[in-house]
Design a protein around this motif. Structure first.
Motif, PDB file in Angstrom:
ATOM      1  N   LEU A 173       0.897  -1.109  -0.054  1.00  0.00           N
ATOM      2  CA  LEU A 173       0.001  -0.064   0.258  1.00  0.00           C
ATOM      3  C   LEU A 173       0.955   1.231  -0.091  1.00  0.00           C
ATOM      4  N   ARG A 174       2.026   1.404   0.730  1.00  0.00           N
ATOM      5  CA  ARG A 174       2.661   2.497   0.777  1.00  0.00           C
ATOM      6  C   ARG A 174       3.520   2.546  -0.764  1.00  0.00           C
ATOM      7  N   ARG A 183       2.184   1.675  -3.439  1.00  0.00           N
ATOM      8  CA  ARG A 183       1.253   2.104  -4.262  1.00  0.00           C
ATOM      9  C   ARG A 183       0.858   3.803  -3.979  1.00  0.00           C
ATOM     10  N   ASN A 184       0.859   3.896  -2.738  1.00  0.00           N
ATOM     11  CA  ASN A 184       0.548   5.526  -2.585  1.00  0.00           C
ATOM     12  C   ASN A 184       1.626   6.362  -2.944  1.00  0.00           C
ATOM     13  N   GLU A 185       2.820   5.921  -2.800  1.00  0.00           N
ATOM     14  CA  GLU A 185       3.846   6.719  -3.393  1.00  0.00           C
ATOM     15  C   GLU A 185       3.860   6.995  -4.803  1.00  0.00           C
ATOM     16  N   GLN A 186       3.888   5.969  -5.388  1.00  0.00           N
ATOM     17  CA  GLN A 186       3.374   5.893  -6.960  1.00  0.00           C
ATOM     18  C   GLN A 186       2.207   6.728  -7.311  1.00  0.00           C
ATOM     19  N   LYS A 187       1.269   6.744  -6.689  1.00  0.00           N
ATOM     20  CA  LYS A 187       0.150   7.655  -6.962  1.00  0.00           C
ATOM     21  C   LYS A 187       0.531   8.970  -6.698  1.00  0.00           C
ATOM     22  N   LEU A 188       1.013   9.209  -5.663  1.00  0.00           N
ATOM     23  CA  LEU A 188       1.569  10.756  -5.305  1.00  0.00           C
ATOM     24  C   LEU A 188       2.385  11.275  -6.499  1.00  0.00           C
ATOM     25  N   GLU A 227       0.373  11.950  -9.450  1.00  0.00           N
ATOM     26  CA  GLU A 227      -0.451  13.199  -9.347  1.00  0.00           C
ATOM     27  C   GLU A 227       0.476  14.467  -9.596  1.00  0.00           C
TER      28      GLU A 227
END
Length: 251
Positions: A65-66, A68-73, A76
């Motif tokens: 999850l971390r 994925r969140n970093e990739q998503k950030l 964005e």
């Protein structure tokens, strides 16, 4: 009047849909509570190894999850940079076009002024002819305006009729969508209630199974205590030799 009727229908549909969603959320909450109690009962059977597996699994999920969140950030941030670049590019283009139009307009005004100045003498001599032409053009303009007004009124009537038909179509579509969503919510609630009933039966079976296991365990501890008492009567037992107190039912 039509807007008020549409607003009232939308409010009624929202209220009905909200009630259906609330019933489904309550069923979800009941199912979750039962699932938690069943998980606790199962943990009494599996204990430490299961906890280790769950901990490793949770750690893996957190790391994934971390990531994925970093990739998503990052995506964005890149998207925001691109948007800012495109916005600035569009603004620059608009400013250039605006300046170009301003210069063209200024050049046109200068050209018109020069032509007017040069043709003053000729205009004076042809003023009578021009006046007659203007009168003819004025009459033609009046005729065209009358015709255009009639066409506008006809078009406005057609637009109002079309808007009314579209409004009625939207009302009918909204009603159908509302009824379908309520039906889906009701089906989901019934399915969750059936699942809750099944989980309640499973919970009772697990409780009975755990109680039976504890009864067998207590019987085994009592037999062990009797055997130890018979073999070593002169010996005093240590508090650690009383296994009957090592396990209790967690409620």
């Amino acid at each position: 009047m039509m807007d008020a009727e549409l607003f009232e229908i939308e409010q009624q549909q929202k209220a009905g849909l909200s009630a259906a969603k609330q019933a489904r959320r309550q069923a979800d909450l009941d199912a979750q509570l039962l699932a938690n109690r069943i998980a606790l009962l199962k943990q009494e059977e599996q204990k430490a190894w299961k906890k280790i597996q769950e901990t490793k699994k949770r750690a893996g999920e957190i790391m994934a999850l971390r990531a994925r969140n970093e990739q998503k950030l990052k995506m964005e941030e890149e998207l925001e940079r691109r948007k800012a670049y495109e916005l600035q590019k569009s603004r620059d283009l608009v400013n250039k076009q605006r300046e170009k139009k301003r210069m063209e307009k200024h050049s046109l005004h200068e050209s018109i002024y020069s032509q007017r100045k040069q043709s003053v003498a000729q205009c004076r001599s042809e003023s009578r002819m021009l006046q007659q032409r203007k009168d003819m053009e004025r009459e033609e303009s009046v005729r065209k305006n009358v015709q255009k007004s009639s066409e506008i009124r006809t078009k406005e009537l057609q637009l109002r009729q079309k808007a009314e038909e579209e409004r009625r179509a939207r009302l009918e579509k909204g009603r159908i969508e509302y009824e379908e969503r309520v039906r889906q919510e009701e089906q989901e609630r019934q399915r969750r209630e059936a699942l809750i009933a099944k989980m309640e039966r499973e919970e009772m079976e697990l409780i009975q199974k755990l109680q039976n296991t504890q009864m067998i365990q207590r019987s085994a501890y009592e037999e062990l205590e009797n055997a130890l008492g018979t073999i070593a009567q002169p010996l005093r037992r240590s508090p650690r030799s009383a296994p009957s107190s090592q396990y209790r039912l967690t409620q």
